[in-house]
Design an enzyme around this catalytic site. Structure first.
Site: not given
Length: 515
Positions: A63, A154
């Site tokens: 959006s 990670r």
């Protein structure tokens, strides 16, 4: 004040994509007589994802990006795409701030450091960007380059670091340029929660070489030994490979992570006064210059290789410059999108711009009230259409997207039908008050509610979105000569219908012709 040929009402539907796959398609299977009529009357599908809207190739739209492109009338490239294009086109060597850094080093002590997360995780950084920077600095003839390797683990496998280190060693050897000086895990280098004791570990290593001393030929074995003790990439305590590679008075440091949040603390300590919070016994070097890959924080005093772009003369600003009035309306969930994002990423309300916020319903999840506040938004729009005060009015309808995200198919059908009813009411008011109605969407969502495995699909899609025009004085072109039609063409098309010239900054194209 400019005169307009036609007044325009623009509706941006959130999450309304085009797909012929009927299974789980809440748009195709809903009753949408108004949108069916508008699309059949005069429309063209346009692109709303990936490079078409300045996102990485193949990435679904969202959006924020959708409204930014719609309002700006140009493709607004995200930082990562700007960097990737510079790497791909080998134009980093022409980057203003990189050239300035090289000149500073050459005129000064001859030293530049590259610091950042070395992996292909692509969340905070990319190893390809590091390679491109090494090549560019070599071309710019910087005498000494030191590289400080922050371990990932990670966004990549916890023990993939040795592979990335080997790639870097091979690249440096091939280029015969640069020296790997430090290895340290992101746990210490990239904290974002003011755990200064972690940052201090990295800081002391970069400046004073506090850590385990070894040589580059033994570095991989040292890391493998750490793995054996369950110390993975993220948590690697500093490994010091070169005493010459410490950060010294007059050095230039370039941090090559493009994501800001985990770069703020370390760069503020290296480049500003924040190091005092570390309570380190190490003497802070004088006259160090820090440069970020992107702007890590607006308040930071150091430059970025890719600073934020300002978007001059977006549609809302251009209408204001021309002395015209406008009205932007949405419910709470999408209010920022019709104001901040539609206006080019600025909070500023332009002169003669009126705004209206309709409260979103207070429910736990929007499948419980799938129409959301679509009727309320339509009410406010009809009020303005009846006033005939504004040359341009626009709104957003949130239900297809917000209910689409719940994954509840039946509710999404109701959301789509409520939106169609609201647009129908606006269409009638446009006809009555002589406004041209144009409808588009920021991205797809509700047309795909079922995932390939049969589960709920709650994400956006990469599908085309509609672009309609209710006036038959204008006809959509079949295609543009050099690219697909996309959201960047909405604002130029609105200006064409209004009968206004385009500002030079708008690189989108009007996609209708007068007949």
């Amino acid at each position: 004040m400019s005169e307009v040929k036609n007044r325009v009402c623009l509706v941006v539907i959130d999450g309304w994509g085009i797909s012929n796959e009927s299974k789980g398609n809440a748009i195709l299977n809903a009753k949408t007589p108004v949108m069916d009529e508008l699309c059949a009357l005069n429309s063209h599908p346009i692109e709303a994802h990936g490079l078409h809207v300045g996102l990485p190739e193949g990435l679904m739209g969202n959006s924020e990006v959708g409204h930014l492109n719609i309002g700006a009338g140009r493709v607004v490239y995200q930082d990562i795409v700007r960097i990737n294009l510079a790497v791909k086109n080998k134009t980093l060597v022409e980057n203003k701030h990189l050239k300035e850094a090289a000149e500073r080093a050459i005129k000064g002590n001859g030293r530049i450091h590259l610091c950042g997360l070395v992996s292909d995780g692509g969340v905070h950084s990319h190893i390809d960007h590091l390679f491109a920077l090494i090549t560019a600095l070599k071309q710019l003839k910087v005498p000494q380059l030191y590289i400080h390797f922050f371990g990932d683990g990670r966004d990549t496998s916890p023990t993939s670091g040795v592979g990335f280190l080997q790639q870097l060693i091979d690249f440096v050897n091939k280029e015969q340029y640069g020296e790997i000086a430090t290895i340290v895990g992101r746990y210490y280098a990239m904290d974002r929660d003011k755990r200064w004791e972690r940052i201090r570990v990295c800081y002391d290593a970069l400046i004073a070489g506090v850590g385990e001393k070894t040589t580059i030929d033994k570095a991989i074995d040292v890391i493998k030994g750490r793995y054996a003790k369950d110390e993975t990439d993220e948590f690697l305590k500093p490994i010091i490979l070169s005493d010459k590679g410490r950060t010294k008075d007059g050095d230039t440091l370039i941090f090559f992570d493009y994501r800001a949040d985990r770069m703020r603390e370390i760069t503020e300590c290296m480049g500003m006064e924040r190091y005092k919070d570390l309570k380190s016994d190490i003497k802070h070097p004088k006259d160090m210059q820090v440069i970020g890959m992107t702007q890590y924080k607006a308040e930071f005093t150091f430059p970025a290789l890719f600073p934020p772009e300002s978007h001059k003369n977006v549609l809302a600003e251009w209408l204001s410059v021309k002395g015209l009035t406008q009205f932007h309306c949405a419910e709470t969930e999408k209010y920022a999108h019709v104001t901040f994002f539609f206006n080019g990423g600025v909070e500023k309300q332009f002169e003669n711009e009126e705004r209206c916020l309709v409260p979103s319903p207070k429910v736990a999840t929007y499948d419980l009230e799938p129409a959301m506040s679509s009727a309320g938004v339509a009410d406010k729009m009809i009020e303005q259409l009846n006033r005939k005060a504004h040359a341009f009015i626009m709104c957003n309808f949130a239900p297809p997207d917000m209910v689409g995200h719940t994954g509840v198919y039946e509710a999404a059908v109701k959301a789509v039908e409520a939106t169609d009813i609201a647009i129908g009411r606006i269409y009638e008011a446009c006809k009555k008050n002589d406004y041209v109605l144009m409808v588009t969407a920021d991205h797809g969502n509700a047309e795909k509610m079922i995932a390939p495995d049969g589960g709920k699909h709650t994400a956006h899609t990469c599908n085309l979105v509609p672009f309609t025009c209710s006036s038959l004085k204008f006809k959509f072109m079949d295609k543009l000569p050099d690219r697909e039609m996309a959201l960047c063409d909405v604002a130029p098309t609105v200006l064409k219908v209004l009968g206004l010239p385009l500002p030079s900054e708008m690189t989108g194209k009007p996609v209708v012709i007068e007949v």
